[in-house]
Design a protein around this motif. Structure first.
Motif, PDB file in Angstrom:
ATOM      1  N   ARG A 134      15.712 -32.893  39.064  1.00 38.20           N
ATOM      2  CA  ARG A 134      16.294 -33.920  39.925  1.00 38.20           C
ATOM      3  C   ARG A 134      17.774 -34.131  39.639  1.00 38.20           C
ATOM      4  O   ARG A 134      18.182 -34.342  38.487  1.00 38.20           O
ATOM      5  N   TYR A 135      18.569 -34.104  40.699  1.00 34.20           N
ATOM      6  CA  TYR A 135      19.963 -34.521  40.680  1.00 34.20           C
ATOM      7  C   TYR A 135      20.087 -35.683  41.661  1.00 34.20           C
ATOM      8  O   TYR A 135      19.177 -35.930  42.469  1.00 34.20           O
ATOM      9  N   ILE A 136      21.195 -36.398  41.641  1.00 33.86           N
ATOM     10  CA  ILE A 136      21.305 -37.557  42.519  1.00 33.86           C
ATOM     11  C   ILE A 136      21.423 -37.145  43.988  1.00 33.86           C
ATOM     12  O   ILE A 136      21.190 -37.971  44.871  1.00 33.86           O
ATOM     13  N   ASP A 137      21.728 -35.876  44.262  1.00 33.71           N
ATOM     14  CA  ASP A 137      21.938 -35.462  45.647  1.00 33.71           C
ATOM     15  C   ASP A 137      20.909 -34.445  46.146  1.00 33.71           C
ATOM     16  O   ASP A 137      21.104 -33.824  47.186  1.00 33.71           O
ATOM     17  N   ASN A 138      19.787 -34.267  45.428  1.00 35.72           N
ATOM     18  CA  ASN A 138      18.775 -33.314  45.923  1.00 35.72           C
ATOM     19  C   ASN A 138      17.406 -33.971  46.122  1.00 35.72           C
ATOM     20  O   ASN A 138      16.400 -33.294  46.311  1.00 35.72           O
ATOM     21  N   MET A 139      17.377 -35.300  46.085  1.00 36.82           N
ATOM     22  CA  MET A 139      16.114 -36.018  46.160  1.00 36.82           C
ATOM     23  C   MET A 139      15.429 -35.858  47.519  1.00 36.82           C
ATOM     24  O   MET A 139      14.201 -35.851  47.606  1.00 36.82           O
ATOM     25  N   GLU A 140      16.218 -35.726  48.586  1.00 40.21           N
ATOM     26  CA  GLU A 140      15.633 -35.627  49.923  1.00 40.21           C
ATOM     27  C   GLU A 140      14.827 -34.339  50.107  1.00 40.21           C
ATOM     28  O   GLU A 140      13.947 -34.274  50.963  1.00 40.21           O
ATOM     29  N   GLU A 141      15.125 -33.323  49.305  1.00 36.47           N
ATOM     30  CA  GLU A 141      14.417 -32.043  49.434  1.00 36.47           C
ATOM     31  C   GLU A 141      13.213 -31.935  48.508  1.00 36.47           C
ATOM     32  O   GLU A 141      12.455 -30.961  48.582  1.00 36.47           O
ATOM     33  N   GLU A 142      13.040 -32.921  47.641  1.00 35.25           N
ATOM     34  CA  GLU A 142      11.936 -32.878  46.682  1.00 35.25           C
ATOM     35  C   GLU A 142      10.583 -32.844  47.383  1.00 35.25           C
ATOM     36  O   GLU A 142       9.688 -32.085  47.016  1.00 35.25           O
ATOM     37  N   GLY A 143      10.425 -33.681  48.405  1.00 35.37           N
ATOM     38  CA  GLY A 143       9.158 -33.741  49.119  1.00 35.37           C
ATOM     39  C   GLY A 143       8.803 -32.428  49.807  1.00 35.37           C
ATOM     40  O   GLY A 143       7.630 -32.029  49.852  1.00 35.37           O
ATOM     41  N   LEU A 144       9.827 -31.744  50.329  1.00 35.59           N
ATOM     42  CA  LEU A 144       9.605 -30.459  50.984  1.00 35.59           C
ATOM     43  C   LEU A 144       9.108 -29.417  49.987  1.00 35.59           C
ATOM     44  O   LEU A 144       8.166 -28.656  50.270  1.00 35.59           O
ATOM     45  N   MET A 145       9.718 -29.394  48.802  1.00 36.90           N
ATOM     46  CA  MET A 145       9.294 -28.432  47.788  1.00 36.90           C
ATOM     47  C   MET A 145       7.928 -28.800  47.216  1.00 36.90           C
ATOM     48  O   MET A 145       7.120 -27.921  46.898  1.00 36.90           O
ATOM     49  N   ARG A 146       7.649 -30.074  47.117  1.00 39.81           N
ATOM     50  CA  ARG A 146       6.322 -30.497  46.661  1.00 39.81           C
ATOM     51  C   ARG A 146       5.239 -29.994  47.623  1.00 39.81           C
ATOM     52  O   ARG A 146       4.228 -29.418  47.208  1.00 39.81           O
ATOM     53  N   GLU A 147       5.456 -30.186  48.922  1.00 37.10           N
ATOM     54  CA  GLU A 147       4.484 -29.752  49.921  1.00 37.10           C
ATOM     55  C   GLU A 147       4.298 -28.237  49.884  1.00 37.10           C
ATOM     56  O   GLU A 147       3.169 -27.733  49.908  1.00 37.10           O
ATOM     57  N   PHE A 148       5.398 -27.505  49.796  1.00 40.38           N
ATOM     58  CA  PHE A 148       5.346 -26.046  49.742  1.00 40.38           C
ATOM     59  C   PHE A 148       4.554 -25.582  48.520  1.00 40.38           C
ATOM     60  O   PHE A 148       3.699 -24.688  48.598  1.00 40.38           O
ATOM     61  N   SER A 149       4.831 -26.196  47.378  1.00 43.07           N
ATOM     62  CA  SER A 149       4.193 -25.805  46.116  1.00 43.07           C
ATOM     63  C   SER A 149       2.705 -26.124  46.122  1.00 43.07           C
ATOM     64  O   SER A 149       1.874 -25.299  45.707  1.00 43.07           O
ATOM     65  N   GLU A 201      32.463 -31.855  37.285  1.00 40.75           N
ATOM     66  CA  GLU A 201      31.847 -31.785  38.609  1.00 40.75           C
ATOM     67  C   GLU A 201      30.323 -31.830  38.490  1.00 40.75           C
ATOM     68  O   GLU A 201      29.645 -32.461  39.302  1.00 40.75           O
ATOM     69  N   THR A 202      29.796 -31.180  37.460  1.00 39.26           N
ATOM     70  CA  THR A 202      28.356 -31.220  37.225  1.00 39.26           C
ATOM     71  C   THR A 202      27.899 -32.623  36.870  1.00 39.26           C
ATOM     72  O   THR A 202      26.853 -33.095  37.343  1.00 39.26           O
ATOM     73  N   LEU A 203      28.673 -33.328  36.067  1.00 36.06           N
ATOM     74  CA  LEU A 203      28.331 -34.685  35.661  1.00 36.06           C
ATOM     75  C   LEU A 203      28.186 -35.605  36.869  1.00 36.06           C
ATOM     76  O   LEU A 203      27.363 -36.531  36.870  1.00 36.06           O
ATOM     77  N   LYS A 204      28.980 -35.356  37.901  1.00 33.20           N
ATOM     78  CA  LYS A 204      28.916 -36.188  39.105  1.00 33.20           C
ATOM     79  C   LYS A 204      27.555 -36.086  39.790  1.00 33.20           C
ATOM     80  O   LYS A 204      27.143 -36.996  40.502  1.00 33.20           O
TER      81      LYS A 204
END
Length: 384
Positions: A151-166, A202-205
């Motif tokens: 989890r990063y602060i800007d990838n949370m919206e895609e978590e559900g999609l990957m959960r469903e796929f997995s 940039e990564t820290l952000k």
């Protein structure tokens, strides 16, 4: 036991030392003969599980299947973790029937994934995930396949999609907040070392748990907590050396001896007595970074991460820019402005907890819990 059976990785992830640090470690593949002896010794010393990863990509090793078979034949549990961008040795590994196969990723679409897994292709990963499913079904394998979503602060919206796929593939899906590794890098950030690069910043952000001052102020309250990473985990490099702990990247400097040359009790003791290891552990504990590494998804650290993510999403919706080091700090009272007397006056339960020895002060409670609970009486918020 965790073993890097190779000294390299095919990706350069910016929150991992393989992508953000100079690799001064051994860059070779462990020989089967050495590995067989390690497994024999491990079994005789009561070790029950051997995972073939720490910092590197085990599917690079051409004999990965043979390594897994050796562990299984010894009656021990086997496991690997992969970014799954390599298909070449994937089938060998899977057909060896490891007990555990983790797929590590950080997005569902390439635009997001490529930021956390630099050099990787999420569509290749998805195809390889499908192939893992097919192999498991065709051969009746018992391997537990887990997809771990960073989890990063800007990838949370895609978590559900990957959960469903997995989960459609029958895989277990788990998540965790990414932290800045290795320990040397986190210490450099905490100690304001000039070696921290613009790429690191940039990564820290993107991190929900960057080791900024507000987080360090939290974890430093746990400085005296024991470190299970050092005390309970055994980590070997590809040359068979025993490393201080799994968060250390400079395996050449922070090794305490070859695993095959010394008994486990002596290697464990050296971690706590060898001067350079003691010095590193003291620096780590002083900054609370052992807690940062051990418990990023629990208690106050989890609440800290959620607070930053909510703040990021709120500002994104509003279109209001905010500096990364201020995310999640809306309304936080600084140590200088904290009103200890007032906080204790209006929070009877905190006074009781201090009297019972649960906390050393009202400020400690505020840092760990009160600021996230919106407690009254802490003082006046002063924006940075």
């Amino acid at each position: 036991m965790y073993i890097d059976i190779v000294g390299a990785c095919n990706l350069s992830c910016p929150s991992c030392p393989m992508g953000n640090s100079e690799n001064v470690n051994f860059k070779k593949a462990m020989q089967v003969e050495m590995f067989t002896k390690i497994v024999e010794k491990a079994r005789s010393e009561g070790i029950q599980t051997i995972f073939l990863y720490n910092w590197t990509e085990p599917l690079i090793h051409p004999k990965i299947g043979e390594f897994i078979e050796i562990i299984n034949a010894a009656g021990l549990e086997s496991g690997i973790s992969s970014n799954l961008n390599l298909a070449k040795n994937m089938e060998k590994a899977m057909l060896a029937n490891p007990g555990f196969f983790r797929v590590s990723l950080s997005g569902f679409y390439q635009e997001t994934y490529k930021q956390g897994h630099v050099g990787g292709d999420i569509e290749v990963v998805k195809q390889n995930m499908i192939r893992l499913h097919e192999l498991k079904q065709q051969h009746g394998l018992q391997t537990l396949i887990e997809v771990y979503y960073h989890r990063y602060i800007d990838n949370m919206e895609e978590e559900g999609l990957m959960r469903e796929f997995s989960e459609r593939l029958g895989f277990r899906f788990t998540t965790g907040y990414s932290v800045m590794m290795p320990l040397e890098k986190s210490l450099a950030i905490a100690e304001r070392d000039p070696s921290v690069t613009d790429t690191d910043r940039e990564t820290l952000k993107r991190l929900a748990l960057p080791p900024y001052d507000d987080l360090l102020n939290l974890v430093r309250h746990y400085a005296n907590q024991s470190c299970s990473l050092k005390d309970n985990w055994l980590v070997l490099d590809c040359n068979g050396n025993t490393i201080l702990c799994c968060t250390i990247f400079n395996q050449t400097e922070y090794q305490v001896g070859k695993y095959l040359d010394l008994p486990l009790a002596q290697l464990t003791r050296l971690k706590s007595t060898q001067k350079n290891c003691v010095d590193m552990c003291n620096r780590c504990a002083k900054n609370g970074l052992h807690v940062y590494s051990m418990y990023p998804n629990q208690g106050p650290l989890e609440a800290h991460a959620v607070n930053r993510i909510i703040d990021f999403q709120r500002h994104t919706i509003m279109g209001v820019p905010i500096e990364s080091d201020q995310l999640g700090r809306n309304g936080e009272v600084s140590a200088e402005n904290f009103d200890e007397a007032q906080y204790l006056h209006v929070n009877q339960d905190v006074r009781n907890a201090i009297a019972g020895g649960s906390f050393s002060s009202g400020y400690q409670h505020y840092v760990l819990f009160g600021r996230l609970e919106g407690r009254q009486g802490s003082g006046v918020f002063s924006p940075a």
